[in-house]
Design a protein around this motif. Structure first.
Motif, PDB file in Angstrom:
ATOM      1  N   VAL A  57       0.864  -1.182   0.000  1.00  0.00           N
ATOM      2  CA  VAL A  57       0.000   0.000   0.000  1.00  0.00           C
ATOM      3  C   VAL A  57       0.897   1.228   0.000  1.00  0.00           C
ATOM      4  CG1 VAL A  57      -1.829   1.241   1.180  1.00  0.00           C
ATOM      5  CG2 VAL A  57      -1.754  -1.254   1.284  1.00  0.00           C
ATOM      6  N   GLY A  58       0.745   2.033  -1.029  1.00  0.00           N
ATOM      7  CA  GLY A  58       1.657   3.145  -1.246  1.00  0.00           C
ATOM      8  C   GLY A  58       2.632   2.826  -2.363  1.00  0.00           C
ATOM      9  N   ALA A  59       2.276   1.855  -3.213  1.00  0.00           N
ATOM     10  CA  ALA A  59       3.121   1.481  -4.348  1.00  0.00           C
ATOM     11  C   ALA A  59       3.299   2.679  -5.278  1.00  0.00           C
ATOM     12  CB  ALA A  59       2.509   0.306  -5.093  1.00  0.00           C
ATOM     13  N   SER A  60       4.430   2.726  -5.943  1.00  0.00           N
ATOM     14  CA  SER A  60       4.720   3.850  -6.825  1.00  0.00           C
ATOM     15  C   SER A  60       5.511   3.376  -8.030  1.00  0.00           C
ATOM     16  CB  SER A  60       5.515   4.921  -6.067  1.00  0.00           C
ATOM     17  OG  SER A  60       5.936   5.958  -6.933  1.00  0.00           O
ATOM     18  N   GLY A  61       5.362   4.100  -9.126  1.00  0.00           N
ATOM     19  CA  GLY A  61       6.165   3.836 -10.306  1.00  0.00           C
ATOM     20  C   GLY A  61       7.373   4.734 -10.389  1.00  0.00           C
ATOM     21  N   ASN A  62       7.576   5.576  -9.375  1.00  0.00           N
ATOM     22  CA  ASN A  62       8.666   6.540  -9.355  1.00  0.00           C
ATOM     23  C   ASN A  62       9.842   5.973  -8.568  1.00  0.00           C
ATOM     24  OD1 ASN A  62      10.418   8.683  -9.051  1.00  0.00           O
ATOM     25  ND2 ASN A  62       8.837  10.154  -8.446  1.00  0.00           N
ATOM     26  N   PRO A  63      10.997   5.747  -9.219  1.00  0.00           N
ATOM     27  CA  PRO A  63      12.142   5.161  -8.516  1.00  0.00           C
ATOM     28  C   PRO A  63      12.675   6.003  -7.365  1.00  0.00           C
ATOM     29  CG  PRO A  63      12.428   4.977 -10.886  1.00  0.00           C
ATOM     30  CD  PRO A  63      11.257   5.881 -10.665  1.00  0.00           C
ATOM     31  N   GLU A  64      12.231   7.260  -7.249  1.00  0.00           N
ATOM     32  CA  GLU A  64      12.681   8.094  -6.148  1.00  0.00           C
ATOM     33  C   GLU A  64      11.887   7.843  -4.873  1.00  0.00           C
ATOM     34  OE1 GLU A  64      12.614  12.155  -7.280  1.00  0.00           O
ATOM     35  OE2 GLU A  64      14.093  11.915  -8.902  1.00  0.00           O
ATOM     36  N   LYS A  65      10.845   7.031  -4.960  1.00  0.00           N
ATOM     37  CA  LYS A  65       9.976   6.813  -3.809  1.00  0.00           C
ATOM     38  C   LYS A  65      10.151   5.398  -3.247  1.00  0.00           C
ATOM     39  CE  LYS A  65       6.460  10.061  -5.418  1.00  0.00           C
ATOM     40  NZ  LYS A  65       6.638  11.027  -4.324  1.00  0.00           N
ATOM     41  N   TRP A  66       9.954   5.310  -1.928  1.00  0.00           N
ATOM     42  CA  TRP A  66      10.017   4.007  -1.278  1.00  0.00           C
ATOM     43  C   TRP A  66       8.999   3.042  -1.876  1.00  0.00           C
ATOM     44  CZ3 TRP A  66      12.142   1.250   2.954  1.00  0.00           C
ATOM     45  CH2 TRP A  66      13.295   1.830   3.490  1.00  0.00           C
ATOM     46  N   GLY A  67       7.847   3.550  -2.219  1.00  0.00           N
ATOM     47  CA  GLY A  67       6.811   2.685  -2.764  1.00  0.00           C
ATOM     48  C   GLY A  67       7.247   1.954  -4.020  1.00  0.00           C
ATOM     49  N   TYR A  68       8.154   2.545  -4.785  1.00  0.00           N
ATOM     50  CA  TYR A  68       8.672   1.885  -5.983  1.00  0.00           C
ATOM     51  C   TYR A  68       9.521   0.682  -5.596  1.00  0.00           C
ATOM     52  CZ  TYR A  68      11.699   0.985  -9.975  1.00  0.00           C
ATOM     53  OH  TYR A  68      12.401   0.363 -10.977  1.00  0.00           O
ATOM     54  N   TRP A  69      10.458   0.881  -4.647  1.00  0.00           N
ATOM     55  CA  TRP A  69      11.362  -0.206  -4.276  1.00  0.00           C
ATOM     56  C   TRP A  69      10.613  -1.344  -3.586  1.00  0.00           C
ATOM     57  CZ3 TRP A  69      15.994  -0.252  -6.351  1.00  0.00           C
ATOM     58  CH2 TRP A  69      16.510   0.952  -6.832  1.00  0.00           C
ATOM     59  N   LEU A  70       9.642  -1.005  -2.777  1.00  0.00           N
ATOM     60  CA  LEU A  70       8.852  -2.049  -2.127  1.00  0.00           C
ATOM     61  C   LEU A  70       8.034  -2.826  -3.144  1.00  0.00           C
ATOM     62  CD1 LEU A  70       7.674   0.084   0.912  1.00  0.00           C
ATOM     63  CD2 LEU A  70       9.276  -1.834   1.006  1.00  0.00           C
ATOM     64  N   ALA A  71       7.436  -2.098  -4.068  1.00  0.00           N
ATOM     65  CA  ALA A  71       6.609  -2.759  -5.074  1.00  0.00           C
ATOM     66  C   ALA A  71       7.445  -3.610  -6.019  1.00  0.00           C
ATOM     67  CB  ALA A  71       5.818  -1.712  -5.860  1.00  0.00           C
ATOM     68  N   SER A  72       8.575  -3.057  -6.490  1.00  0.00           N
ATOM     69  CA  SER A  72       9.413  -3.832  -7.419  1.00  0.00           C
ATOM     70  C   SER A  72      10.009  -5.045  -6.714  1.00  0.00           C
ATOM     71  CB  SER A  72      10.511  -2.950  -8.011  1.00  0.00           C
ATOM     72  OG  SER A  72      11.338  -2.422  -6.983  1.00  0.00           O
ATOM     73  N   GLY A  73      10.373  -4.881  -5.440  1.00  0.00           N
ATOM     74  CA  GLY A  73      10.876  -6.025  -4.688  1.00  0.00           C
ATOM     75  C   GLY A  73       9.824  -7.097  -4.516  1.00  0.00           C
ATOM     76  N   ARG A  88      -4.252   4.843  -4.423  1.00  0.00           N
ATOM     77  CA  ARG A  88      -5.573   5.356  -4.796  1.00  0.00           C
ATOM     78  C   ARG A  88      -5.527   6.236  -6.037  1.00  0.00           C
ATOM     79  NH1 ARG A  88      -7.149  10.499  -3.642  1.00  0.00           N
ATOM     80  NH2 ARG A  88      -5.730  11.822  -2.440  1.00  0.00           N
ATOM     81  N   ARG A  89      -4.344   6.744  -6.401  1.00  0.00           N
ATOM     82  CA  ARG A  89      -4.217   7.583  -7.593  1.00  0.00           C
ATOM     83  C   ARG A  89      -4.063   6.755  -8.867  1.00  0.00           C
ATOM     84  NH1 ARG A  89      -3.236  12.952  -6.495  1.00  0.00           N
ATOM     85  NH2 ARG A  89      -2.853  13.438  -4.299  1.00  0.00           N
ATOM     86  N   GLY A  90      -3.955   5.442  -8.724  1.00  0.00           N
ATOM     87  CA  GLY A  90      -3.806   4.600  -9.896  1.00  0.00           C
ATOM     88  C   GLY A  90      -2.367   4.510 -10.355  1.00  0.00           C
ATOM     89  N   GLY A  91      -2.179   3.958 -11.537  1.00  0.00           N
ATOM     90  CA  GLY A  91      -0.853   3.760 -12.081  1.00  0.00           C
ATOM     91  C   GLY A  91      -0.548   2.275 -12.214  1.00  0.00           C
ATOM     92  N   SER A  92       0.692   1.958 -12.565  1.00  0.00           N
ATOM     93  CA  SER A  92       1.094   0.563 -12.707  1.00  0.00           C
ATOM     94  C   SER A  92       2.601   0.458 -12.622  1.00  0.00           C
ATOM     95  CB  SER A  92       0.607  -0.006 -14.045  1.00  0.00           C
ATOM     96  OG  SER A  92       1.255   0.655 -15.123  1.00  0.00           O
ATOM     97  N   LEU A  93       3.072  -0.759 -12.434  1.00  0.00           N
ATOM     98  CA  LEU A  93       4.496  -1.045 -12.405  1.00  0.00           C
ATOM     99  C   LEU A  93       4.713  -2.430 -12.986  1.00  0.00           C
ATOM    100  CD1 LEU A  93       7.354  -0.176 -11.505  1.00  0.00           C
ATOM    101  CD2 LEU A  93       6.916  -1.326  -9.325  1.00  0.00           C
ATOM    102  N   ASP A  94       5.580  -2.496 -13.987  1.00  0.00           N
ATOM    103  CA  ASP A  94       5.913  -3.773 -14.610  1.00  0.00           C
ATOM    104  C   ASP A  94       4.655  -4.504 -15.085  1.00  0.00           C
ATOM    105  OD1 ASP A  94       7.651  -5.693 -15.547  1.00  0.00           O
ATOM    106  OD2 ASP A  94       7.846  -6.726 -13.625  1.00  0.00           O
ATOM    107  N   GLY A  95       3.717  -3.736 -15.592  1.00  0.00           N
ATOM    108  CA  GLY A  95       2.484  -4.314 -16.129  1.00  0.00           C
ATOM    109  C   GLY A  95       1.433  -4.657 -15.099  1.00  0.00           C
ATOM    110  N   VAL A  96       1.702  -4.392 -13.843  1.00  0.00           N
ATOM    111  CA  VAL A  96       0.737  -4.691 -12.778  1.00  0.00           C
ATOM    112  C   VAL A  96       0.032  -3.399 -12.385  1.00  0.00           C
ATOM    113  CG1 VAL A  96       0.418  -5.558 -10.437  1.00  0.00           C
ATOM    114  CG2 VAL A  96       2.126  -6.594 -11.942  1.00  0.00           C
ATOM    115  N   PRO A  97      -1.291  -3.334 -12.548  1.00  0.00           N
ATOM    116  CA  PRO A  97      -2.005  -2.084 -12.239  1.00  0.00           C
ATOM    117  C   PRO A  97      -2.135  -1.867 -10.734  1.00  0.00           C
ATOM    118  CG  PRO A  97      -3.551  -3.800 -12.888  1.00  0.00           C
ATOM    119  CD  PRO A  97      -2.183  -4.367 -13.101  1.00  0.00           C
ATOM    120  N   PHE A  98      -2.158  -0.599 -10.342  1.00  0.00           N
ATOM    121  CA  PHE A  98      -2.383  -0.240  -8.946  1.00  0.00           C
ATOM    122  C   PHE A  98      -3.883  -0.190  -8.685  1.00  0.00           C
ATOM    123  CE2 PHE A  98       1.711   2.547  -9.045  1.00  0.00           C
ATOM    124  CZ  PHE A  98       2.494   1.399  -9.096  1.00  0.00           C
TER     125      PHE A  98
END
Length: 735
Positions: A57-73, A88-98
């Motif tokens: 919760v708090g996933a992000s597609g921005n590598p500057e944010k913790w949410g990116y590293w947690l989500a990619s990990g 809640r703002r939407g988005g995706s990472l590696d093809g996985v939607p938020f």
């Protein structure tokens, strides 16, 4: 809920601020609700380390944010578990939607990682509990809500109570996450190399440093647990899990806040019994982490000294730096399993200077560099030029340059003789290919031969070399042979490994049977003050021996008391912490006139209102000891014994153990002192009555355990002599 401002820099900065705020005391004082004695089964943390499903919760597609590293990990392990990403703002990472919220998930995740701004943490956790989540890792710091200081701590305690009331577990808040390289769970910022070291840490950046040091040496982590503020899952929980973790061979920990110290001590002992060596780092070596003391005991018992005693008695190893921890871990992983000592070391050097310095470093670390037998010297000498030294250290004297295979031949000979527990190879090996790339293949072959000799002999080989990151060194590391850049690293690692292997957990002391009923203490009672008269009466009720005494206020009362007790006498002023320096002690008073003169001088010097007249105790061959118990905020009552009298703080020859004590343990403490020969008969003097001394220690320790209203309890001096033990002064400090 927004994740716009929870970037990596902010989270890391807040984590470092929390590190700094915690680092002021090695052993923190306040126990948390729920910090009572609790032994949690290690398998209860399965959802922390190997969940079937994870939500970030708090996933992000921005590598500057913790949410990116947690989500990619988390996504790196999606072939093993279901992974959900929430923002809640939407988005995706590696093809996985938020997804917009936890309620949007098709099924409840077992493990939820929370990386949202503080004010949103509790709502996220409550939502996760409502859908059936069983574990929460809360990265967020800052009190997980409004307020600072104790208000923030109360908020965190409330969050933990909410989680545990639902039968779930909480890691953090203010933690860096969790990594399990075996289950391919990576819920943290940073790179964590795979290996055989399990790490539990209250500092995220320190974990990254240890990880990099291990990676350079070809090792890494089996698990990493960032404890954060330990509102539920604490150091003992995490360490318990590593004991049962097959992929973990060495356990490392950095702990600032020990919470339930006695439970942690039992965990350290259990790890030792399971063959999992524990390497511990903590703070508190500097004067900056000291504190004011109200007694000798307080001055002599630092928080770190308590931790050191606990580690010694539990079979763990207290170290000083991240580098030392990594060095020792490598040596432990390379050494043959079991309890074999690493006391005797054979040294092979490329030059006489390197060999001699290596021998000095090893000897200074408490290890032995024994002379080799004639047969071994002859066997080694067959590979050396005429005149080369082969007695230990062995001087290659160019034999390596003549034939690089001599490194393996000589090392194998030394490893197989059994005359040394380990062999240190110091000098140039590993660097031949740097100057001559054509030698790379041969040097790697020799590295494999060295590793084969280690396997064949079952003994340790440690390599110190001026080379760095060459192919031959990579081969050695791949085969578990530790390689060090400096000889002092090798010496420290070997000595620490040997020290760990020759220590073992002490049996915990059980309280002794109740004392015989005496008028003052047929049952434990509350001590009203810490003065000599009160503390003396208390300790007498536990069986300690004091000289005959009368408490007085005037010179006439002192004279009357003297005729009851008999001369020679001691006169002492009451209420002084350091009586001798203040002129509050007069010894060997032979008659009433001397007593009255001493009383007048003492009253003038001290202005004391109360005094004690005591029989003069002067048994021959007596030794003055100091004995005390300090109530540590994390570890409870800790007993101290040392050389006492007016030189107690000057000599600082003391040792510690958790109270209560058994008579056998008390004897061991006495005999572990540097000045123990004074007790056992120095220069023809008779030995003191060790059983009586041990009995006095046990009585003091038990009195302190049964009277928690006393923060400190001390006898100084405790006069031990061939006929027994007598306490000459006592002091207490109310909690």
């Amino acid at each position: 809920m927004t994740t716009e401002r929870l970037d990596a820099g902010a989270v890391r900065a807040s984590a470092e601020r929390a590190d700094a705020s915690r680092s002021g005391a090695a052993v923190a004082g306040a126990e948390e609700p729920g910090a009572e004695d609790r032994d949690v089964p290690a398998d209860s943390l399965r959802v922390l380390f190997d969940p079937e499903s994870v939500a970030v919760v708090g996933a992000s597609g921005n590598p500057e944010k913790w949410g990116y590293w947690l989500a990619s990990g988390a996504l790196a392990g999606r072939h093993r578990r279901t992974v959900h990403l929430v923002n809640r703002r939407g988005g995706s990472l590696d093809g996985v939607p938020f997804l917009p919220a936890l309620a949007s998930l098709p099924a409840a995740p077992e493990h939820i990682v929370v990386a949202v701004p503080p004010q949103h943490v509790r709502p996220v956790v409550a939502e996760g509990l409502a859908i059936g989540a069983r574990c929460f890792t809360v990265i967020t710091s800052g009190g997980t809500g409004a307020g600072t200081g104790e208000d923030a701590a109360d908020t965190e305690r409330g969050l933990a109570s909410l989680v545990t009331a639902h039968g779930a577990r909480l890691l953090g808040p203010n933690c860096m996450g969790v990594v399990d390289t075996e289950s391919e769970l990576r819920l943290s910022w940073g790179d964590f190399p795979s290996g055989q070291v399990g790490l539990v840490s209250q500092s995220g950046n320190l974990a990254l440093e240890i990880g990099r040091l291990l990676a350079r040496a070809g090792q890494g982590f089996s698990r990493f647990v960032s404890l954060g503020n330990q509102r539920d899952i604490d150091a003992a929980d995490a360490l318990d899990s590593l004991i049962a973790h097959d992929a973990t061979r060495v356990i490392a920990a950095y702990v600032e806040d020990f919470r339930d110290g006695r439970r942690l001590a039992r965990t350290l002992a259990a790890a030792h019994a399971a063959g999992k060596p524990v390497l511990l780092l903590t703070v508190g070596r500097s004067e900056a982490s000291g504190r004011a003391a109200a007694s000798h005991t307080g001055a002599l018992v630092s928080a770190r000294a308590v931790v050191a005693a606990v580690c010694r008695d539990a079979g763990a190893l207290l170290l000083d730096t991240a580098g030392e921890l990594a060095d020792v871990a490598l040596c432990l992983l390379a050494a043959a399993p079991g309890g074999a000592r690493l006391r005797r070391i054979a040294v092979v050097g490329d030059s006489g200077g390197q060999g001699a310095l290596a021998a000095d470093a090893l000897s200074a670390s408490g290890l032995e560099v024994p002379v080799l037998s004639a047969a071994t010297r002859a066997a080694v000498g067959a590979y050396l030029p005429p005149g080369a030294g082969c007695g230990n250290p062995v001087d290659l004297a160019g034999a390596g340059e003549a034939d690089i295979g001599n490194y393996a031949r000589i090392a194998r000979t030394l490893l197989l003789t059994g005359e040394a527990d380990a062999t240190v190879l110091t000098g140039y090996f590993g660097d031949y290919a740097t100057a001559n790339p054509a030698q790379a293949a041969r040097e790697c072959d020799v590295a494999r031969e060295l590793a084969a000799a280690v396997r064949e002999s079952g003994r340790a080989l440690v390599v110190h070399t001026m080379a760095r990151d060459t192919p031959a060194l990579a081969v050695l590391r791949q085969h578990g042979v530790p390689v060090y850049e400096r000889i002092e690293q090798a010496a420290t690692a070997l000595a620490a490994t040997d020290r760990l292997r020759r220590t073992g957990p002490q049996q915990p002391a059980t309280p002794p049977p109740p004392p015989s009923p005496l008028p003052i203490a047929t049952a434990p009672h509350r001590v009203p003050d810490g003065g000599y008269r009160t503390v003396r009466a208390l300790l007498c009720s536990y069986g300690m021996v004091f000289p005959a005494a009368e408490f007085v206020s005037t010179a006439d009362e002192a004279a009357d008391a003297a005729h009851l007790i008999g001369f020679p006498l001691v006169l002492k002023a009451m209420g002084l912490a350091h009586k001798t320096e203040a002129g509050g002690v007069a010894l060997g008073l032979a008659d009433e006139a001397a007593l009255r003169r001493a009383f007048g001088r003492m009253r003038e010097a001290t202005r004391a209102d109360h005094y004690v007249v005591e029989a003069m105790a002067r048994p021959p061959y007596a030794v003055e000891l100091i004995a005390g118990v300090r109530r540590d905020p994390a570890f409870g009552p800790v007993a101290m014994i040392g050389i006492g009298g007016v030189t107690a703080e000057l000599l600082a020859d003391t040792t510690l153990a958790m109270a209560p004590l058994t008579p056998g343990r008390a004897r061991e403490l006495l005999l572990s002192l540097r000045h123990a020969p004074l007790l056992t008969g120095w220069r023809g003097a008779p030995a003191v009555h060790l059983d009586a001394a041990a009995g006095a220690l046990c009585a003091l320790a038990r009195a302190a355990v049964e009277h928690p209203e006393l923060a400190e309890l001390e006898v100084n001096p405790l006069l031990v002599h061939p006929g027994g033990a007598v306490a000459l002064d006592a002091h207490g400090v109310l909690a």
